[in-house]
Write a protein that holds these residues in place. Structure first.
Motif, PDB file in Angstrom:
ATOM      1  N   LEU A 139     -30.749  37.043 -11.551  1.00  0.00           N
ATOM      2  CA  LEU A 139     -30.616  35.823 -12.497  1.00  0.00           C
ATOM      3  C   LEU A 139     -30.659  34.483 -11.852  1.00  0.00           C
ATOM      4  O   LEU A 139     -30.954  33.293 -12.425  1.00  0.00           O
ATOM      5  N   ALA A 140     -29.938  34.405 -10.865  1.00  0.00           N
ATOM      6  CA  ALA A 140     -29.864  33.063 -10.023  1.00  0.00           C
ATOM      7  C   ALA A 140     -29.008  33.244  -8.934  1.00  0.00           C
ATOM      8  O   ALA A 140     -28.666  34.326  -8.400  1.00  0.00           O
ATOM      9  N   MET A 239     -28.294  41.041 -13.070  1.00  0.00           N
ATOM     10  CA  MET A 239     -27.879  41.577 -14.252  1.00  0.00           C
ATOM     11  C   MET A 239     -28.345  43.074 -14.178  1.00  0.00           C
ATOM     12  O   MET A 239     -29.549  43.339 -13.632  1.00  0.00           O
ATOM     13  N   SER A 240     -27.799  44.109 -14.760  1.00  0.00           N
ATOM     14  CA  SER A 240     -28.124  45.375 -14.661  1.00  0.00           C
ATOM     15  C   SER A 240     -29.371  45.504 -15.475  1.00  0.00           C
ATOM     16  O   SER A 240     -29.194  44.706 -16.733  1.00  0.00           O
ATOM     17  N   LYS A 241     -30.415  45.999 -15.204  1.00  0.00           N
ATOM     18  CA  LYS A 241     -31.699  46.214 -15.973  1.00  0.00           C
ATOM     19  C   LYS A 241     -31.404  47.208 -17.348  1.00  0.00           C
ATOM     20  O   LYS A 241     -32.007  46.670 -18.316  1.00  0.00           O
ATOM     21  N   VAL A 242     -30.524  47.925 -17.115  1.00  0.00           N
ATOM     22  CA  VAL A 242     -30.159  48.854 -18.152  1.00  0.00           C
ATOM     23  C   VAL A 242     -29.636  47.855 -19.476  1.00  0.00           C
ATOM     24  O   VAL A 242     -29.963  48.051 -20.762  1.00  0.00           O
ATOM     25  N   THR A 258     -27.759  29.874 -18.775  1.00  0.00           N
ATOM     26  CA  THR A 258     -26.488  29.683 -18.284  1.00  0.00           C
ATOM     27  C   THR A 258     -26.463  30.180 -17.061  1.00  0.00           C
ATOM     28  O   THR A 258     -25.541  29.614 -16.254  1.00  0.00           O
ATOM     29  N   ALA A 259     -27.119  30.922 -16.394  1.00  0.00           N
ATOM     30  CA  ALA A 259     -27.150  31.483 -15.125  1.00  0.00           C
ATOM     31  C   ALA A 259     -27.471  30.305 -14.137  1.00  0.00           C
ATOM     32  O   ALA A 259     -26.914  30.160 -13.320  1.00  0.00           O
ATOM     33  N   ARG A 260     -28.869  29.700 -14.557  1.00  0.00           N
ATOM     34  CA  ARG A 260     -29.197  28.652 -13.810  1.00  0.00           C
ATOM     35  C   ARG A 260     -28.119  27.286 -13.580  1.00  0.00           C
ATOM     36  O   ARG A 260     -27.970  26.655 -12.489  1.00  0.00           O
ATOM     37  N   GLU A 261     -27.249  27.034 -14.760  1.00  0.00           N
ATOM     38  CA  GLU A 261     -26.409  26.299 -14.820  1.00  0.00           C
ATOM     39  C   GLU A 261     -25.252  26.382 -13.953  1.00  0.00           C
ATOM     40  O   GLU A 261     -24.634  25.854 -13.297  1.00  0.00           O
ATOM     41  N   ALA A 262     -24.884  27.895 -13.710  1.00  0.00           N
ATOM     42  CA  ALA A 262     -23.870  28.565 -13.004  1.00  0.00           C
ATOM     43  C   ALA A 262     -24.289  28.244 -11.447  1.00  0.00           C
ATOM     44  O   ALA A 262     -23.393  27.983 -10.873  1.00  0.00           O
ATOM     45  N   GLN A 263     -25.554  28.341 -11.092  1.00  0.00           N
ATOM     46  CA  GLN A 263     -25.838  28.192  -9.827  1.00  0.00           C
ATOM     47  C   GLN A 263     -25.804  26.905  -9.732  1.00  0.00           C
ATOM     48  O   GLN A 263     -25.113  26.275  -8.446  1.00  0.00           O
ATOM     49  N   MET A 264     -26.074  25.737 -10.482  1.00  0.00           N
ATOM     50  CA  MET A 264     -25.547  24.378 -10.038  1.00  0.00           C
ATOM     51  C   MET A 264     -23.882  24.108  -9.808  1.00  0.00           C
ATOM     52  O   MET A 264     -23.725  23.296  -9.288  1.00  0.00           O
ATOM     53  N   GLU A 265     -23.254  24.794 -10.908  1.00  0.00           N
ATOM     54  CA  GLU A 265     -21.856  24.456 -11.039  1.00  0.00           C
ATOM     55  C   GLU A 265     -21.319  24.978  -9.545  1.00  0.00           C
ATOM     56  O   GLU A 265     -20.577  24.236  -9.186  1.00  0.00           O
ATOM     57  N   GLN A 266     -21.636  26.030  -9.311  1.00  0.00           N
ATOM     58  CA  GLN A 266     -21.085  26.717  -8.063  1.00  0.00           C
ATOM     59  C   GLN A 266     -21.220  25.947  -6.840  1.00  0.00           C
ATOM     60  O   GLN A 266     -20.268  25.977  -6.099  1.00  0.00           O
TER      61      GLN A 266
END
Ligand code: GTR
Length: 322
Positions: A139-140, A239-242, A258-266
């Motif tokens: 995801l990110a 993320m689990s592919k399932v 939202t994962a990409r936004e988390a990348q930048m926030e982290q």
């Protein structure tokens, strides 16, 4: 059918469709609450919850409560964990292609690593994970800073590491790296390092300042922090592919966004954590040893040659990123 029954059927149908996709996803991390990765993933969960009117939520399991990273990766592969933030290190044995980022000194510095993960090469590697048979969706990326050596006795050059047992993450690339740096690399889970340092099974380990501090390893005798900066390993959110395969396309797009936004926030949280924990480590009496790390760079050339041969083109592209 009357209007009423048609209306009711429609409402029931909608409710069924919504509940089919409603879920609380287990998100897991080895780090404690408040750690940059944990906070960024919690905030991602809050955004998803708001954007889906509560249909998708995260429940965070921090502090390795669901196991070490190796075990959590396995749980994510089978869908028992839905969202996992892990170092890329232990992903290597599952998706060998990612090991290009796991090699010693493959990135010049943190800005170089960030430019690579934010750009096309970063996306390509996420896609390789997703396309692999590992049942994980990349995801990110997140920032894991730069890893340096901490030991009970001061180390300034590769010869000082002779005979010292140094914990590395579970991936042959890292054991080879430590052996090339002059020590004896020992693969061990993150959670076992404290007592292994205390009992003398280990003479040292290596990590970034936030992890060095929050694990209390300096209280188990590792007081010297030699600035080798030998590994700059990005963290990853998978993320689990399932789980992924069951999400409607619109939800998948939302998760990615939202994962990409988390990348930048982290990243912002990370820079602050590195600065804060560096001050805290020094206040605890940890001695930071600044060295010229070229001898360690030179000593690890055979590791880059051994593992990098298969990624020669990719390594050139990484090097060319400004
Ligand atoms: C940390 C990293 C963790 C874990 C740990 C370790 O820096 O954030 O994901 O990999 O190091 O050394 O096991």
């Amino acid at each position: 059918m009357t209007f009423r029954t048609t209306f009711l059927a429609a409402v029931i149908g909608m409710a069924a469709a919504i509940s089919a996709h409603a879920q609380t996803m287990k998100a897991a991390d080895v780090h404690p609450p408040g750690y940059p990765t944990v906070v960024a993933v919690e905030n991602m969960g809050k955004k998803l919850e708001a954007a889906t009117n509560g249909r998708i939520k995260f429940q965070m399991f921090p502090n390795s409560v669901l196991g070490g990273e190796k075990e959590m990766i396995e749980q994510t592969q089978v869908g028992a964990i839905q969202v996992l933030r892990t170092s890329l290190g232990p992903i290597g044995p599952v998706v060998p292609e990612v090991n290009v980022f796991n090699m010693p000194f493959v990135f010049r510095d943190i800005p170089h690593m960030r430019a690579v993960i934010d750009g096309p090469i970063g996306q390509e590697l996420l896609d390789k994970i997703t396309a692999s048979p590992a049942k994980l969706v990349g995801l990110a990326w997140m920032d894991g800073g730069s890893r340096s050596l901490y030991t009970k006795k001061p180390v300034r050059k590769p010869e000082d590491l002779k005979g010292q047992k140094i914990r590395m993450m579970g991936n042959p690339v890292f054991v080879d790296t430590m052996n090339a740096m002059g020590g004896n690399g020992i693969a061990m889970g993150f959670g076992e390092v404290f007592s292994a340092l205390q009992t003398g099974v280990l003479d040292g380990a290596e990590n970034n300042p936030p992890s060095f501090y929050t694990t209390n390893h300096f209280k188990a005798g590792a007081k010297y922090y030699t600035q080798t900066n030998h590994l700059i390993i990005p963290e990853i959110l998978v993320m689990s592919k399932v789980t992924w395969d069951k999400l409607p396309a619109a939800d998948q797009a939302l998760v990615k966004k939202t994962a990409r936004e988390a990348q930048m926030e982290q990243r912002v949280l990370w820079d602050k954590a590195v600065a804060d924990y560096t001050v805290k480590l020094k206040a605890e009496g940890v001695e930071f040893i600044n060295i010229d790390n070229k001898p360690f760079f030179d000593a690890t050339a055979p590791v880059r040659a051994k593992y990098g041969a298969q990624y020669a083109d990719l390594m050139k592209r990484i090097e060319a990123v400004k």
